[in-house]
Write a protein that holds these residues in place. Structure first.
Motif, short mmCIF file in Angstrom:
data_model
loop_
_atom_site.label_atom_id
_atom_site.label_comp_id
_atom_site.label_asym_id
_atom_site.label_seq_id
_atom_site.Cartn_x
_atom_site.Cartn_y
_atom_site.Cartn_z
N ASP A 247 -5.76 0.70 4.32
CA ASP A 247 -4.67 0.83 5.28
C ASP A 247 -3.41 1.27 4.56
O ASP A 247 -3.24 1.01 3.36
N ARG A 248 -2.51 1.90 5.28
CA ARG A 248 -1.28 2.43 4.69
C ARG A 248 -0.53 1.35 3.93
O ARG A 248 -0.37 0.22 4.40
N LEU A 249 -0.07 1.71 2.75
CA LEU A 249 0.65 0.77 1.89
C LEU A 249 2.10 0.64 2.32
O LEU A 249 2.69 1.58 2.85
N ASP A 250 2.68 -0.52 2.05
CA ASP A 250 4.10 -0.72 2.35
C ASP A 250 4.99 0.20 1.54
O ASP A 250 6.03 0.63 2.01
N ALA A 251 4.57 0.51 0.31
CA ALA A 251 5.38 1.38 -0.55
C ALA A 251 5.36 2.83 -0.07
O ALA A 251 6.17 3.63 -0.50
N PRO B 174 3.84 6.78 -6.46
CA PRO B 174 5.17 6.55 -7.02
C PRO B 174 5.27 5.41 -8.03
O PRO B 174 6.26 5.32 -8.75
N GLU B 175 4.27 4.54 -8.12
CA GLU B 175 4.35 3.40 -9.03
C GLU B 175 3.24 3.48 -10.07
O GLU B 175 2.29 4.24 -9.92
N SER B 176 3.35 2.69 -11.13
CA SER B 176 2.36 2.74 -12.20
C SER B 176 1.11 1.92 -11.89
O SER B 176 0.09 2.09 -12.52
N THR B 177 1.19 1.02 -10.90
CA THR B 177 0.04 0.19 -10.53
C THR B 177 -0.13 0.19 -9.02
O THR B 177 0.84 -0.02 -8.29
N LEU B 178 -1.36 0.39 -8.57
CA LEU B 178 -1.71 0.28 -7.17
C LEU B 178 -2.36 -1.08 -6.99
O LEU B 178 -3.38 -1.38 -7.61
N THR B 179 -1.76 -1.93 -6.15
CA THR B 179 -2.26 -3.29 -5.95
C THR B 179 -2.79 -3.42 -4.53
O THR B 179 -2.08 -3.14 -3.57
N VAL C 239 -6.36 -6.87 -6.51
CA VAL C 239 -7.06 -5.93 -7.39
C VAL C 239 -6.05 -4.86 -7.78
O VAL C 239 -5.43 -4.24 -6.91
N ASN C 240 -5.87 -4.67 -9.08
CA ASN C 240 -4.90 -3.70 -9.58
C ASN C 240 -5.62 -2.47 -10.12
O ASN C 240 -6.60 -2.59 -10.85
N TYR C 241 -5.10 -1.31 -9.78
CA TYR C 241 -5.58 -0.04 -10.32
C TYR C 241 -4.43 0.59 -11.09
O TYR C 241 -3.36 0.81 -10.53
N SER C 242 -4.67 0.89 -12.34
CA SER C 242 -3.64 1.53 -13.15
C SER C 242 -3.53 3.00 -12.75
O SER C 242 -4.51 3.74 -12.83
#
Length: 185
Positions: free
Chosen positions: A46-50, A94-99, A113-116
């Protein structure tokens, strides 16, 4: 054997060796670009808040490896992505980590779950001779789907030519952990 026969034999051997060396060099310098999908890291969500600026319900990431099997460098300047026949654009996350939140089946709790996203594919991408690059592609406009198995087609334009890879891959929506490690639902 006369001197003429020996000279002709040496010329024949030299010509044959030169032909084999030239054919090997031509084989090594040919355009050969391989594309590998890493299915465990391909998912939509689903669409991320960021990323609320995008007006779609779903977003996704693809993890691919591009491998140059040529003795010459190649530069990729265009990537077109088609998911179930729909062209999808990609952008830099836009960020270094996708959570992402993933559900746990044991107690119904949640975990992160974090994706670099440090290794994102950006264009132009130069691959040196016999080089490979593994990275993520962030898809801010993912087409709506209820299928788990989707057809993904990548069309790459390079300085050496075009390469198209068609694959039916499993793209999961959420992760579930059954105690033995994460898998796609």
């Amino acid at each position: 054997m006369t001197f003429t026969d020996v000279a002709a034999l040496l010329g024949c051997i030299t010509g044959t060796v030169s032909l084999v060396v030239s054919l090997r060099q031509l084989w090594m310098e040919r355009f050969s670009l391989k594309i590998h999908f890493y299915e465990n890291n391909n998912l939509y969500f689903d669409r991320l808040d960021a990323c609320k600026a995008y007006k779609t319900q779903l977003q996704g990431i693809l993890c691919i490896q591009l491998e140059n099997r040529s003795a010459l460098p190649v530069t990729i300047h265009t990537i077109q992505i088609f998911i179930d026949g729909v062209e999808v654009s990609f952008q830099r996350f836009p960020e270094s980590t996708l959570t992402l939140i993933s559900d746990l089946t044991q107690n119904g709790g949640k975990r992160w779950v974090n994706y670099s996203m440090d290794q994102q594919i950006t264009l132009p991408l130069r691959l040196d001779a016999f080089d490979a690059y593994k990275g993520f592609i962030f898809l801010p406009h993912y087409p709506f789907t209820e299928n788990i198995c989707q057809s993904v087609k990548l069309h790459l334009e390079t300085t050496k030519g075009h390469k198209t890879k068609f694959s039916r891959i499993w793209i999961g929506k959420t992760l579930v952990d059954d105690g033995e490690g994460p898998f796609f639902q």
